[in-house]
Design a protein around this motif. Structure first.
Motif, PDB file in Angstrom:
ATOM      1  N   SER A   6     -16.206  26.136   3.288  1.00  0.00           N
ATOM      2  CA  SER A   6     -17.626  26.179   2.928  1.00  0.00           C
ATOM      3  C   SER A   6     -17.837  27.275   1.894  1.00  0.00           C
ATOM      4  N   ARG A   7     -18.558  26.930   0.856  1.00  0.00           N
ATOM      5  CA  ARG A   7     -18.855  27.870  -0.222  1.00  0.00           C
ATOM      6  C   ARG A   7     -20.368  27.913  -0.418  1.00  0.00           C
ATOM      7  N   ARG A   8     -20.805  28.992  -1.064  1.00  0.00           N
ATOM      8  CA  ARG A   8     -22.222  29.105  -1.386  1.00  0.00           C
ATOM      9  C   ARG A   8     -22.383  29.509  -2.843  1.00  0.00           C
ATOM     10  N   ILE A   9     -23.401  28.919  -3.447  1.00  0.00           N
ATOM     11  CA  ILE A   9     -23.820  29.267  -4.803  1.00  0.00           C
ATOM     12  C   ILE A   9     -25.237  29.824  -4.652  1.00  0.00           C
ATOM     13  N   VAL A  10     -25.452  31.013  -5.156  1.00  0.00           N
ATOM     14  CA  VAL A  10     -26.799  31.580  -5.145  1.00  0.00           C
ATOM     15  C   VAL A  10     -27.264  31.649  -6.593  1.00  0.00           C
ATOM     16  N   LEU A  11     -28.423  31.074  -6.840  1.00  0.00           N
ATOM     17  CA  LEU A  11     -29.013  31.040  -8.170  1.00  0.00           C
ATOM     18  C   LEU A  11     -30.183  32.013  -8.186  1.00  0.00           C
ATOM     19  N   LEU A  12     -30.059  33.069  -8.966  1.00  0.00           N
ATOM     20  CA  LEU A  12     -31.108  34.084  -9.080  1.00  0.00           C
ATOM     21  C   LEU A  12     -31.697  34.017 -10.482  1.00  0.00           C
ATOM     22  N   ARG A  13     -32.982  33.765 -10.558  1.00  0.00           N
ATOM     23  CA  ARG A  13     -33.661  33.783 -11.853  1.00  0.00           C
ATOM     24  C   ARG A  13     -34.019  35.225 -12.185  1.00  0.00           C
ATOM     25  N   ILE A  49     -24.851  37.530   2.714  1.00  0.00           N
ATOM     26  CA  ILE A  49     -23.825  36.936   1.850  1.00  0.00           C
ATOM     27  C   ILE A  49     -23.085  38.053   1.130  1.00  0.00           C
ATOM     28  N   ALA A  50     -21.765  38.025   1.231  1.00  0.00           N
ATOM     29  CA  ALA A  50     -20.926  39.004   0.531  1.00  0.00           C
ATOM     30  C   ALA A  50     -20.365  38.308  -0.711  1.00  0.00           C
ATOM     31  N   PHE A  51     -21.028  38.483  -1.823  1.00  0.00           N
ATOM     32  CA  PHE A  51     -20.640  37.785  -3.047  1.00  0.00           C
ATOM     33  C   PHE A  51     -19.258  38.224  -3.515  1.00  0.00           C
ATOM     34  N   ASP A  52     -18.456  37.240  -3.871  1.00  0.00           N
ATOM     35  CA  ASP A  52     -17.133  37.514  -4.432  1.00  0.00           C
ATOM     36  C   ASP A  52     -17.219  37.688  -5.939  1.00  0.00           C
ATOM     37  N   LEU A  53     -18.164  36.985  -6.556  1.00  0.00           N
ATOM     38  CA  LEU A  53     -18.278  36.983  -8.013  1.00  0.00           C
ATOM     39  C   LEU A  53     -19.730  36.766  -8.400  1.00  0.00           C
ATOM     40  N   ALA A  54     -20.188  37.549  -9.370  1.00  0.00           N
ATOM     41  CA  ALA A  54     -21.510  37.362  -9.957  1.00  0.00           C
ATOM     42  C   ALA A  54     -21.314  37.061 -11.438  1.00  0.00           C
ATOM     43  N   ASP A 102     -10.666  29.348  -7.114  1.00  0.00           N
ATOM     44  CA  ASP A 102     -10.728  28.900  -5.721  1.00  0.00           C
ATOM     45  C   ASP A 102     -10.791  30.027  -4.704  1.00  0.00           C
ATOM     46  N   ASP A 103     -10.387  31.243  -5.082  1.00  0.00           N
ATOM     47  CA  ASP A 103     -10.458  32.344  -4.111  1.00  0.00           C
ATOM     48  C   ASP A 103     -11.884  32.893  -3.955  1.00  0.00           C
ATOM     49  N   VAL A 104     -12.828  32.400  -4.733  1.00  0.00           N
ATOM     50  CA  VAL A 104     -14.237  32.794  -4.617  1.00  0.00           C
ATOM     51  C   VAL A 104     -14.900  31.897  -3.572  1.00  0.00           C
ATOM     52  N   THR A 105     -15.516  32.520  -2.584  1.00  0.00           N
ATOM     53  CA  THR A 105     -16.254  31.773  -1.563  1.00  0.00           C
ATOM     54  C   THR A 105     -17.744  31.762  -1.873  1.00  0.00           C
ATOM     55  N   ASP A 106     -18.274  32.918  -2.282  1.00  0.00           N
ATOM     56  CA  ASP A 106     -19.707  33.040  -2.545  1.00  0.00           C
ATOM     57  C   ASP A 106     -19.934  33.488  -3.983  1.00  0.00           C
ATOM     58  N   LEU A 107     -20.591  32.633  -4.746  1.00  0.00           N
ATOM     59  CA  LEU A 107     -20.819  32.821  -6.175  1.00  0.00           C
ATOM     60  C   LEU A 107     -22.301  33.046  -6.439  1.00  0.00           C
ATOM     61  N   LEU A 108     -22.601  34.020  -7.276  1.00  0.00           N
ATOM     62  CA  LEU A 108     -23.980  34.289  -7.680  1.00  0.00           C
ATOM     63  C   LEU A 108     -24.102  34.062  -9.179  1.00  0.00           C
ATOM     64  N   LEU A 109     -25.109  33.287  -9.580  1.00  0.00           N
ATOM     65  CA  LEU A 109     -25.435  33.099 -10.993  1.00  0.00           C
ATOM     66  C   LEU A 109     -26.784  33.756 -11.248  1.00  0.00           C
ATOM     67  N   VAL A 110     -26.846  34.651 -12.224  1.00  0.00           N
ATOM     68  CA  VAL A 110     -28.096  35.289 -12.612  1.00  0.00           C
ATOM     69  C   VAL A 110     -28.467  34.722 -13.975  1.00  0.00           C
ATOM     70  N   GLY A 111     -29.527  33.920 -14.003  1.00  0.00           N
ATOM     71  CA  GLY A 111     -29.841  33.223 -15.237  1.00  0.00           C
ATOM     72  C   GLY A 111     -31.321  32.994 -15.450  1.00  0.00           C
ATOM     73  N   HIS A 112     -31.610  31.902 -16.126  1.00  0.00           N
ATOM     74  CA  HIS A 112     -32.937  31.621 -16.675  1.00  0.00           C
ATOM     75  C   HIS A 112     -33.429  30.249 -16.230  1.00  0.00           C
ATOM     76  N   ASN A 113     -34.739  30.081 -16.334  1.00  0.00           N
ATOM     77  CA  ASN A 113     -35.318  28.751 -16.228  1.00  0.00           C
ATOM     78  C   ASN A 113     -35.392  28.153 -17.627  1.00  0.00           C
ATOM     79  N   PRO A 114     -35.321  26.852 -17.749  1.00  0.00           N
ATOM     80  CA  PRO A 114     -35.411  25.862 -16.681  1.00  0.00           C
ATOM     81  C   PRO A 114     -34.083  25.589 -15.960  1.00  0.00           C
ATOM     82  N   GLY A 115     -32.992  26.207 -16.392  1.00  0.00           N
ATOM     83  CA  GLY A 115     -31.677  25.912 -15.828  1.00  0.00           C
ATOM     84  C   GLY A 115     -31.533  26.191 -14.349  1.00  0.00           C
ATOM     85  N   MET A 116     -32.017  27.352 -13.876  1.00  0.00           N
ATOM     86  CA  MET A 116     -31.863  27.692 -12.458  1.00  0.00           C
ATOM     87  C   MET A 116     -32.582  26.676 -11.568  1.00  0.00           C
TER      88      MET A 116
END
Length: 172
Positions: A6-13, A49-54, A102-116
């Motif tokens: 199980s993986r998680r993607i967090v999208l932060l605007r 959530i302990a992010f592996d990569l932002a 593949d070694d990343v379980t929890d990924l955070l993307l910090v971006g913009h709308n309308p994409g997020m």
């Protein structure tokens, strides 16, 4: 790590930006944006959530949002400033996810709308009900984030395969 983990993607605007006479890419945060960034960081910490990569857009407002938010997390994840997050299309965002190691379980993307907003909406499967309804009602305001769960390898993530597990906005 197994590909069926199980993986998680967090999208932060990014938080609320100011409108000085500068190029869009260089717009800084407004006072409200700086305050909301810290609040968003505290709320991200509460998720556990302990992010592996932002991956953070290179724009001034996203870098500043991340700098203030990450200060609130118990552990700072590896951060990569990614040009492709600025003005990213849905396809660009999906490509970045598919390239995640593949070694990343929890990924955070910090971006913009309308994409997020588009990515959160397109990734959410049919069992994301109440969270999708909240996101639809409020849009995807500045400093908001969405948590999307996926049960597959990053390279096989596609639209509609996730579950919107949480949606949060600072003034909701």
């Amino acid at each position: 790590m197994s590909v069926d983990t199980s993986r998680r993607i967090v999208l932060l605007r990014h938080a609320k930006a100011d409108w000085p006479d500068v190029a869009d890419h260089e717009r800084p945060l407004a006072d409200r944006g700086r305050a909301d960034s810290s609040v968003a960081g505290r709320r991200l910490a509460e998720t556990g959530i302990a992010f592996d990569l932002a991956l953070c857009s290179t724009s001034a407002r996203t870098r500043e949002t991340w700098k203030l938010a990450v200060h609130e997390l118990p552990q700072r994840p590896r951060t990569v400033y990614e040009d492709r997050l600025y003005d990213a299309t849905l396809g660009d965002l999906l490509a970045l996810i598919n390239e995640t190691p593949d070694d990343v379980t929890d990924l955070l993307l910090v971006g913009h709308n309308p994409g997020m907003h588009a990515l959160a909406d397109a990734m959410a499967g049919t069992d994301s009900g109440e969270h999708v309804a909240r996101m639809t009602r409020s849009g995807f305001p500045t400093a908001a984030f969405a948590v999307i769960g996926v049960d597959r390898s990053w390279k096989s993530v596609e639209l509609g395969v996730g579950t919107l597990q949480e949606f949060w906005a600072p003034h909701d």
